[in-house]
Every structure is written in structure tokens, then in C-alpha cells.
Design a protein around this motif. Sequence first.
Motif, PDB file in Angstrom:
ATOM      1  N   THR A 162       0.845  -1.192   0.000  1.00 11.25           N
ATOM      2  CA  THR A 162       0.000   0.000   0.000  1.00 11.25           C
ATOM      3  C   THR A 162       0.888   1.252   0.000  1.00 11.25           C
ATOM      4  O   THR A 162       2.089   1.176   0.339  1.00 11.25           O
ATOM      5  N   PRO A 163       0.342   2.428  -0.344  1.00  8.66           N
ATOM      6  CA  PRO A 163       1.141   3.665  -0.302  1.00  8.66           C
ATOM      7  C   PRO A 163       1.783   3.911   1.066  1.00  8.66           C
ATOM      8  O   PRO A 163       2.938   4.327   1.142  1.00  8.66           O
ATOM      9  N   MET A 164       1.051   3.654   2.160  1.00 14.93           N
ATOM     10  CA  MET A 164       1.630   3.862   3.491  1.00 14.93           C
ATOM     11  C   MET A 164       2.769   2.897   3.749  1.00 14.93           C
ATOM     12  O   MET A 164       3.812   3.272   4.305  1.00 14.93           O
ATOM     13  N   GLU A 165       2.619   1.647   3.344  1.00 12.79           N
ATOM     14  CA  GLU A 165       3.692   0.661   3.519  1.00 12.79           C
ATOM     15  C   GLU A 165       4.921   1.067   2.717  1.00 12.79           C
ATOM     16  O   GLU A 165       6.059   0.928   3.191  1.00 12.79           O
ATOM     17  N   LEU A 166       4.703   1.585   1.519  1.00 19.43           N
ATOM     18  CA  LEU A 166       5.816   2.030   0.684  1.00 19.43           C
ATOM     19  C   LEU A 166       6.543   3.211   1.314  1.00 19.43           C
ATOM     20  O   LEU A 166       7.770   3.295   1.278  1.00 19.43           O
ATOM     21  N   ARG A 167       5.799   4.131   1.924  1.00 15.17           N
ATOM     22  CA  ARG A 167       6.420   5.296   2.548  1.00 15.17           C
ATOM     23  C   ARG A 167       7.244   4.888   3.765  1.00 15.17           C
ATOM     24  O   ARG A 167       8.358   5.396   3.983  1.00 15.17           O
ATOM     25  N   ILE A 168       6.727   3.983   4.561  1.00 16.54           N
ATOM     26  CA  ILE A 168       7.468   3.508   5.731  1.00 16.54           C
ATOM     27  C   ILE A 168       8.721   2.770   5.297  1.00 16.54           C
ATOM     28  O   ILE A 168       9.816   2.976   5.840  1.00 16.54           O
ATOM     29  N   LEU A 169       8.592   1.910   4.294  1.00 18.78           N
ATOM     30  CA  LEU A 169       9.758   1.199   3.767  1.00 18.78           C
ATOM     31  C   LEU A 169      10.772   2.181   3.207  1.00 18.78           C
ATOM     32  O   LEU A 169      11.979   2.036   3.416  1.00 18.78           O
ATOM     33  N   ALA A 193      -2.668  12.540   4.979  1.00 19.70           N
ATOM     34  CA  ALA A 193      -3.952  12.991   5.521  1.00 19.70           C
ATOM     35  C   ALA A 193      -4.341  12.212   6.775  1.00 19.70           C
ATOM     36  O   ALA A 193      -4.982  12.741   7.674  1.00 19.70           O
ATOM     37  N   ASP A 194      -3.962  10.944   6.835  1.00 19.68           N
ATOM     38  CA  ASP A 194      -4.347  10.094   7.963  1.00 19.68           C
ATOM     39  C   ASP A 194      -3.139   9.294   8.436  1.00 19.68           C
ATOM     40  O   ASP A 194      -3.020   8.101   8.163  1.00 19.68           O
ATOM     41  N   PRO A 195      -2.195   9.952   9.156  1.00 22.16           N
ATOM     42  CA  PRO A 195      -0.980   9.255   9.578  1.00 22.16           C
ATOM     43  C   PRO A 195      -1.288   8.146  10.566  1.00 22.16           C
ATOM     44  O   PRO A 195      -2.265   8.221  11.319  1.00 22.16           O
ATOM     45  N   PRO A 196      -0.467   7.092  10.606  1.00 18.98           N
ATOM     46  CA  PRO A 196      -0.708   5.972  11.516  1.00 18.98           C
ATOM     47  C   PRO A 196      -0.339   6.335  12.951  1.00 18.98           C
ATOM     48  O   PRO A 196       0.353   7.320  13.201  1.00 18.98           O
ATOM     49  N   THR A 197      -0.799   5.524  13.900  1.00 14.26           N
ATOM     50  CA  THR A 197      -0.364   5.658  15.281  1.00 14.26           C
ATOM     51  C   THR A 197       0.885   4.810  15.484  1.00 14.26           C
ATOM     52  O   THR A 197       1.266   4.022  14.609  1.00 14.26           O
ATOM     53  N   ASP A 198       1.529   4.968  16.664  1.00 12.84           N
ATOM     54  CA  ASP A 198       2.750   4.199  16.896  1.00 12.84           C
ATOM     55  C   ASP A 198       2.475   2.700  16.917  1.00 12.84           C
ATOM     56  O   ASP A 198       3.300   1.896  16.472  1.00 12.84           O
ATOM     57  N   ARG A 199       1.304   2.292  17.405  1.00  8.79           N
ATOM     58  CA  ARG A 199       0.968   0.868  17.399  1.00  8.79           C
ATOM     59  C   ARG A 199       0.755   0.347  15.978  1.00  8.79           C
ATOM     60  O   ARG A 199       1.064  -0.807  15.677  1.00  8.79           O
ATOM     61  N   ASP A 202       3.951  -0.954  14.005  1.00 14.19           N
ATOM     62  CA  ASP A 202       4.327  -2.360  14.158  1.00 14.19           C
ATOM     63  C   ASP A 202       3.544  -3.246  13.192  1.00 14.19           C
ATOM     64  O   ASP A 202       4.104  -4.180  12.594  1.00 14.19           O
ATOM     65  N   ALA A 203       2.262  -2.944  13.032  1.00  9.17           N
ATOM     66  CA  ALA A 203       1.428  -3.749  12.133  1.00  9.17           C
ATOM     67  C   ALA A 203       1.863  -3.564  10.686  1.00  9.17           C
ATOM     68  O   ALA A 203       1.919  -4.529   9.907  1.00  9.17           O
ATOM     69  N   TYR A 204       2.186  -2.327  10.313  1.00  9.34           N
ATOM     70  CA  TYR A 204       2.654  -2.079   8.947  1.00  9.34           C
ATOM     71  C   TYR A 204       3.966  -2.820   8.674  1.00  9.34           C
ATOM     72  O   TYR A 204       4.144  -3.422   7.605  1.00  9.34           O
ATOM     73  N   ILE A 205       4.885  -2.769   9.635  1.00 10.63           N
ATOM     74  CA  ILE A 205       6.161  -3.469   9.465  1.00 10.63           C
ATOM     75  C   ILE A 205       5.925  -4.957   9.276  1.00 10.63           C
ATOM     76  O   ILE A 205       6.535  -5.607   8.405  1.00 10.63           O
ATOM     77  N   SER A 206       5.034  -5.521  10.069  1.00  8.18           N
ATOM     78  CA  SER A 206       4.724  -6.950   9.970  1.00  8.18           C
ATOM     79  C   SER A 206       4.164  -7.286   8.586  1.00  8.18           C
ATOM     80  O   SER A 206       4.551  -8.305   7.985  1.00  8.18           O
ATOM     81  N   ARG A 207       3.279  -6.440   8.072  1.00  8.48           N
ATOM     82  CA  ARG A 207       2.695  -6.706   6.755  1.00  8.48           C
ATOM     83  C   ARG A 207       3.727  -6.558   5.646  1.00  8.48           C
ATOM     84  O   ARG A 207       3.736  -7.328   4.682  1.00  8.48           O
ATOM     85  N   ILE A 208       4.620  -5.575   5.770  1.00  6.73           N
ATOM     86  CA  ILE A 208       5.672  -5.396   4.761  1.00  6.73           C
ATOM     87  C   ILE A 208       6.544  -6.651   4.698  1.00  6.73           C
ATOM     88  O   ILE A 208       6.862  -7.161   3.623  1.00  6.73           O
ATOM     89  N   ARG A 209       6.962  -7.134   5.859  1.00 10.29           N
ATOM     90  CA  ARG A 209       7.791  -8.340   5.902  1.00 10.29           C
ATOM     91  C   ARG A 209       7.082  -9.524   5.258  1.00 10.29           C
ATOM     92  O   ARG A 209       7.687 -10.287   4.485  1.00 10.29           O
ATOM     93  N   ARG A 210       5.812  -9.682   5.581  1.00  9.99           N
ATOM     94  CA  ARG A 210       5.066 -10.821   5.051  1.00  9.99           C
ATOM     95  C   ARG A 210       4.926 -10.737   3.538  1.00  9.99           C
ATOM     96  O   ARG A 210       5.116 -11.732   2.821  1.00  9.99           O
TER      97      ARG A 210
END
Length: 235
Positions: A162-169, A193-199, A202-210
Motif C-alpha cells: 500500500t502507499p503507506m507501507e511504501l512510505r514507511i519502507l 492525511a491520515d498518519p498511523p499511530t505508533d501501534r 508495528d502492524a505495517y512493518i509486519s505486513r511489509i515483511r510478510r
Amino acid sequence: MTGSTSARILIIEDVMIMQEFLRLQMEAGGHEVTAVGEAEQALAAIKNSAFDMILMDLGLPDEDGLVLIRRIRALRDTPIVVLTAREEDDARLAAFEAGIDDYIDKQVNARELLARIRNVLNRSKGRPAQAEATTLLRFGTWTLDLDAYTLLDESGQAVDLTPMELRILGALVRANRRVLNRDQLLDAVSDTADPPTDRMIDAYISRIRRKMGDPSVILTVRGVGYRLGVSSQQD
């Protein structure tokens, strides 16, 4: 740098008299200067140009300076020198923990200021050069194109992020094995427009890895944050 003594310096200072004073001092020292008065202007300049050093105040009109430092650190490893009237030990410690290279009181005389700027620039000569407006990132066997919002594996196949996952990566790849904590990752994507929370980080990182099928690409540094597990290069 453009030469043995000349450097490209970004000044972030909202008080115009002080900004002009710093500009004159840096130019007198042979440096090329860009000056802005707000955090968002600074981030735009950093994304579009390469600087050898950033000289900044902590008291900015549109954002706390410590937050800006974390946002810069999520994008670049450019040396940062804080020039401020804040004398509290807590402020100094927080600035160093955020990733600055030196902390200077605004009462410093011009000769000492230039000497300390020179010392920071000399210490930074061994750092990798920063890319200008980098959007194509290569790390390990992967290629991340931030303009096209695409991640390609070794065979050229796109990975469905997703765009957010790409930005974090992208923030982790740009950091190139430097550890980013959750606050720094949040700051790196906080202009959405809708930044993630700190929790959610962790979920985004997990999904990127998967989705990438290789958990070793992003490593967890227990109690600190995350870092890239492979080397990167930027075009």
C-alpha cells in the motif's frame, strides 16, 4: 561538499535579523547558504536539494524543532547543528537523542561559531553523500520507486504494498541501516492525511515483511525501533 572549505548550508531560523546574521557569517566563511523560516519550508528544501549541513533553531513558528529534527533524520543523515537560546539540560539532551551533531548557544561569538561549524563539517566527511530528490532506491535485491509507488523484486515482479507501507519502507531504506524509532517513522509519514499511530507502525512493518517474504530485510532492534537489514544505494 563543493570544495575543501566550501559547504552547502541550510539555515532554519524564523527571526529575520538572526537569519540574515547567520547568512552573512556563513557566506563570510565561504559557504553557500539557503535560508528558510519554517519547518515545512525546510523539509521541502531538504527533499529537493542536497546540503552538507543544517543550522537550525528549535523555536519555529509551525513546528517544534525536536519534531523537525526527527523528521529530517528519517529522510537524511545530513549533519545538524542546533543554534538556540534554550539553555535547559533537558532540551540539549533531547536534541542529541533526536540525532543532532552539535548544540550551540546563540550568544556564541562569530569566530567560535564558524570554528564549530568547520569541526562538524570535517567530522562528516566520511559519511555517504546524500542524494538530491531521491525517489529510486535500491536495497539488497529490491528496487523501490517512490514516484511510481512500486516495489520490485529481483526478477522485476511488483510486490503489492500500500502507499503507506511504501512510505514507511522508503524511510527505512533512506536511513540505510540506521535505527529509526516509531516516532521517527511517524514523523516520516506525518504529512499524509491520515498518519498511523505508533501501534500501527508495528502492524505495517509486519505486513511489509510478510508481503516481501523475507523478514530479514527489516530488523527489529528491541526496545528501540527498526532498521534495514541490507545495504542500500540511491539513484
